[in-house]
Design an enzyme around this catalytic site. Sequence first.
Site, short mmCIF file in Angstrom:
data_model
loop_
_atom_site.label_atom_id
_atom_site.label_comp_id
_atom_site.label_asym_id
_atom_site.label_seq_id
_atom_site.Cartn_x
_atom_site.Cartn_y
_atom_site.Cartn_z
N LEU A 141 -12.84 -47.48 57.07
CA LEU A 141 -13.77 -46.46 56.59
C LEU A 141 -12.98 -45.24 56.15
O LEU A 141 -11.97 -44.90 56.75
CB LEU A 141 -14.71 -46.04 57.73
CG LEU A 141 -15.61 -47.13 58.30
CD1 LEU A 141 -16.58 -46.51 59.31
CD2 LEU A 141 -16.39 -47.81 57.18
N ARG A 181 -21.35 -64.54 69.84
CA ARG A 181 -20.01 -64.31 69.30
C ARG A 181 -19.94 -63.92 67.83
O ARG A 181 -20.56 -64.55 66.98
CB ARG A 181 -19.17 -65.58 69.50
CG ARG A 181 -17.74 -65.41 69.01
CD ARG A 181 -16.82 -66.49 69.52
NE ARG A 181 -15.45 -66.15 69.23
CZ ARG A 181 -14.60 -66.94 68.59
NH1 ARG A 181 -14.97 -68.15 68.23
NH2 ARG A 181 -13.37 -66.52 68.32
N LEU A 182 -19.16 -62.89 67.58
CA LEU A 182 -18.68 -62.58 66.24
C LEU A 182 -17.21 -62.99 66.26
O LEU A 182 -16.40 -62.38 66.96
CB LEU A 182 -18.82 -61.08 65.95
CG LEU A 182 -18.25 -60.59 64.62
CD1 LEU A 182 -19.10 -61.09 63.45
CD2 LEU A 182 -18.20 -59.06 64.57
N ALA A 183 -16.88 -64.02 65.53
CA ALA A 183 -15.53 -64.57 65.63
C ALA A 183 -14.55 -63.75 64.80
O ALA A 183 -14.67 -63.67 63.59
CB ALA A 183 -15.54 -66.03 65.16
N SER A 217 -11.68 -47.31 62.04
CA SER A 217 -12.30 -46.01 61.86
C SER A 217 -11.59 -44.94 62.68
O SER A 217 -10.70 -45.25 63.48
CB SER A 217 -13.78 -46.12 62.23
OG SER A 217 -14.43 -44.92 61.93
N GLY A 218 -11.98 -43.70 62.48
CA GLY A 218 -11.22 -42.58 63.04
C GLY A 218 -11.81 -41.93 64.28
O GLY A 218 -11.37 -40.86 64.69
N VAL A 268 -19.32 -43.59 52.39
CA VAL A 268 -20.76 -43.53 52.22
C VAL A 268 -21.18 -42.08 52.03
O VAL A 268 -20.57 -41.16 52.59
CB VAL A 268 -21.48 -44.13 53.45
CG1 VAL A 268 -21.25 -43.31 54.71
CG2 VAL A 268 -22.97 -44.30 53.19
N GLY A 294 -15.08 -57.80 73.30
CA GLY A 294 -14.02 -56.84 73.03
C GLY A 294 -12.75 -57.46 72.51
O GLY A 294 -12.74 -58.61 72.07
N CYS A 338 -18.64 -58.91 70.30
CA CYS A 338 -19.65 -59.85 70.69
C CYS A 338 -20.70 -59.16 71.55
O CYS A 338 -20.71 -57.95 71.70
CB CYS A 338 -19.01 -60.99 71.48
SG CYS A 338 -17.51 -61.62 70.72
#
EC number: 6.3.5.4
Lengths: 565, 565
Positions: free
Chosen positions: A247, A62-64, A353-354, A279, A88, A2
């Site tokens: 990814l 907010r990204l839920a 992701s790494g 990508v 977070g 968020c």
Amino acid sequence: MCGILAIFSADGQPIGTQSFEGSEHSLRELAYRQSGKQRHRGPDDTGILVIEEQGVALVHERLAVIGVATGHQPLQSRDGNIALITNGEIYNYLELTQKIVKRLPGYQPKSDCNVIIELYEEHGNKLLEHITGMFSFVLYDRRRRQLLVARDPFGIIPLYMGKDAAGNLWFASEMKCLVNVCDQLQVFPPGHMAMGTVKQLPSPVRYYQPSWRQLIPTAEVNLKHLRQQLELAVRSHLQCDVPFGALLSGGVDSSLIAAIAARIMRERDPSYKLRTFSVGMSGSPDFVHARLVAKHIGSEHTEITFDVDDCLDGVRDLIYHLETYDVATVRCSLPMFYLARHVKSTGIKMILSGEGADEIFGGYLYFHKAPNYEEFHQEMITRCEQLHVSDILRANKVTMSKGLELRVPFLDTALVDHVMGIRPQDKMAGALNEFTGDRKWRMEKFVLRQAFTGDYLPDAVLWRQKEQFSDGVGYALIDALPNFAARHVSDAQLLEAKQRFPINPPKTKEAFYYRCIFEEQFPGESAANTVEKWAPRLDWGCPEDPSGRAQAAHDNGYGKCTIDY
Amino acid sequence: MCGIFAIFSSDGKAIAARCIHGSKHTLRELAYRQSGRQRHRGPDSTGVVVVAEQGVAMVHERLRIVGVEMGDQPFVSDDGNLILVANGEIYNYLELAAQIAKRRGGYKPKSDCHVILELYRDYGVDLLQHITGMYAFALYDKRTKELLLARDPIGIIPMYLGEDTAGNIWIASEMKCLVGVCERVETFTPGEARFGRVGAMRRWRHFEQPWMQQLPTLACDLSLLRTSLESAVRTHLHCDVHFAALLSGGVDSSLIASIATKIMRETNPDYKLKTFSVGLRNAPDFEAARQVAKYIESDHTELIFEIEDALDGIRDIVYHLETYDVTTVRCSLPMLLLARYIKSTGIKMILSGEGADEIFGGYLYFHKAPNYQEFHEELVKRVQQLHLSDCLRANKVAMAKGVELRVPFLDTAFVNYVMNIRPQDKIPGELNTFTNEHKTRMEKYVLRAAFAEDYLPDEVLWRQKEQFSDGVGYAWIDSIRRVATSHVGDEEFALAGERFPFNTPTTKEAFYYRCIFEQQFPGESAAKTVVRWVPRLDWGCPEDPSGRAQAVHQNKEAETERERA
């Protein structure tokens, strides 16, 4: 994930309506408008809490991802005295909830971040010893008129603080919310917290103080523990109530994360297929490796190809989102910027992701040039501390620019402590490596690879040498960027670089061009000062060009020079 | 749906790089940057084609709905001579593709819009007689340097045209891409086409119908009306991604949802449509929407909003709508919250009921129409102004959050059918003579009667129209008026006539919206793109555009009873 924004009046009194860019703005309107600049971080919902009489505004974009239906913020305590905005994930929230329930029967967290309030009630600022995860938060206790601000140990989640001309205190996830309202601004340092009243908020103090920062570790690596620790980290990072993916850069780090995630998901659903994404430019060497991994782990794999022009189009937007003019960061981010948009368009909200493995295992190619164990370890510490201005800044802001949450299991606090507690002799890249007391030339990240031999990855990937992300996706882009940038900058302009940009003066036309775009969007000295440059160790004989390809150890194994720059 | 953008040089020659906001911009960079202002319309990908030597740049911001994999634009013909950017949906594309395949074996359209390119090869500008749907497009022919611009009959899809000081022509889906770079900006009117080289373009109306000029005499056939609407909905269901339907609680959107459900169940008897409603707590519309959801067994979600949350969006909504019309601003804010919510659930397309009130005469003030002639003329006017009011709102608000809104009532064939029905059958109130029987009938009587069986519960089928902004809860209009008014002082309002000589705001509320508009879209030509929604004062309607202010509303209960009896 968020975005958060907070305003606290200098004197704890109401902040009156003020004229701003041509119209009257109440405190709430000002807060909503400034937070709007980071609304891409929270495409799903905006929540605002204004405490008029104390001159406080808290905004949450907010990204839920966890607790979709109930996790709306700002969160408040039952008695309404404590308000919280957090960006977070608290990965141990279920465990913490069980403890809280003993004290408060019937307690049900509305989302992972909710536990911060209850922990604050019980432990005050010691709550930071209890939570693990990636986070930035601002907590306000209105009875005591006290605030507690904190950022996770490595700065996976960004946080900036600023002060306006009236002395009001501002916090935001991204600098763009502060730049036109605050005279002073700075990065809130990772692993730090600040608690106090608005009038007397002390400087942030470090709460994250692992022993490996002070002492050279002596513990020998235990490959089995290492493997278990990483598996645990991935497991905790899989708590997610929405569609997610991983990814695949084609390198060992992201491949391992995807392989472990696929295994864990199959414990419950044997037919589970992880969604993976790569990508690159068409013909990129990374595609081949990513495809090998996808096949090996049985993922549903998508390759996203771009051409140079598509990436160049994004340079200006990217600098706006990254809030940096660091050349390496801009370069590495372009393909990821392109990728994030595509991933988001498929309905996925979170990706694994790494990032981080290179910092804690010493995976960068220039680590081959470390002269001794102490300096090797010391350099890893430096790299970990700079993560928030380089890889992590990039990873977070690039994905969040498209409303996509990126999670990095290698930076799980317990895993970092475990790996950074391993003696440098075992981790060292090249001829000085002494794993199991046997001095022998070994590849960078040897112990990580060795811990996951067996059926996790195909050997061609497990033992593949590191490529800087920016190189791996296609040399043509890296070659095109300096020329592209040079078209925008004259020789005469570059000569004046020091006068125009006394802080971190750009040395190349490419750096100059990025700096101009940055300056246009983030004017002022204090914005320029928030940026730190990624640079390999010049004193170890590394070339200044941040491209991985320029490092000698590349492609050959044994330090034969393949510098082609 | 998507956003389109294009620049065509005045003389067909290259456009040189120029300095904007402190840095040099090539034509491509300029196009990408300006088009970035409508990137919310196409969150999934951006495509750019530049014909540098002819001074042409075409940009497409894409929301992937039909032909997800293949449909990225601009489309370029196989020989490279034709370039197309199109926004919209061509609902008869499968039929057209089959015809094209007969002429050119093996033709497969890359998406619905792709057929435009092929039809241009076969029919030239007459292609507009073949396609049906909602669209705006720009097609460029490199060989002749001719361009074709066109917009759908009703103006469901927006398009603006601008000219800069050098005489270059600019095209964009939203005006925000053109302000600051074009001296002159105008709305490209619905049903219009232009063709030729820049500076010598022919302009004509490609959509001309008898009902625009003459009073129709056709008696309404309820069964034909029903099958026409059903086939309109069927064509609007072509969609390769998740979709849903809005339920405002009124008869229009409810009918669309009900028909869509029936069609989807032909192939999947268990199909559950996703439906959404928005309102204040206890809003009158919720109950009606719930009845519909239950009746059609949809997977229904109610979004309850707080007045303050909607008010936060005033500035954003004026920016997205590109209007200062009071009614449009008021009723768009709840819709903006709803669009954001729907997008967060992963849905990319929604069906809605816009247009029924215009073609059937559903607004309450139509009860005051003095005779058939004036009733019909007012309908024609409303249909022609749809692109400035409801269509503008519906499209831009949904697209602000990257959601495509489809409006089956505005299917071209259906509009033609309904507008050809004689006003005697459609007029509400005492003048209605449906089946030659004089009787007081409700507005939209024939529509309701056509769907009397098994489509909707009677309470909804025969429910009287509420303006959307009223239906969400009466407190909303009172609040937004109060808050907007509070931003404007008596002194500045007294000078409204001097400050805004064109369309002078007559209330403080209107003045506030106008100020926000002016900040974002300065200049006279931008102000002139807006037309205010005003009921017929000469019919004795009050100027306040709120539905509640219309006299008929108070008698709602009584009238509904009478009607059903």
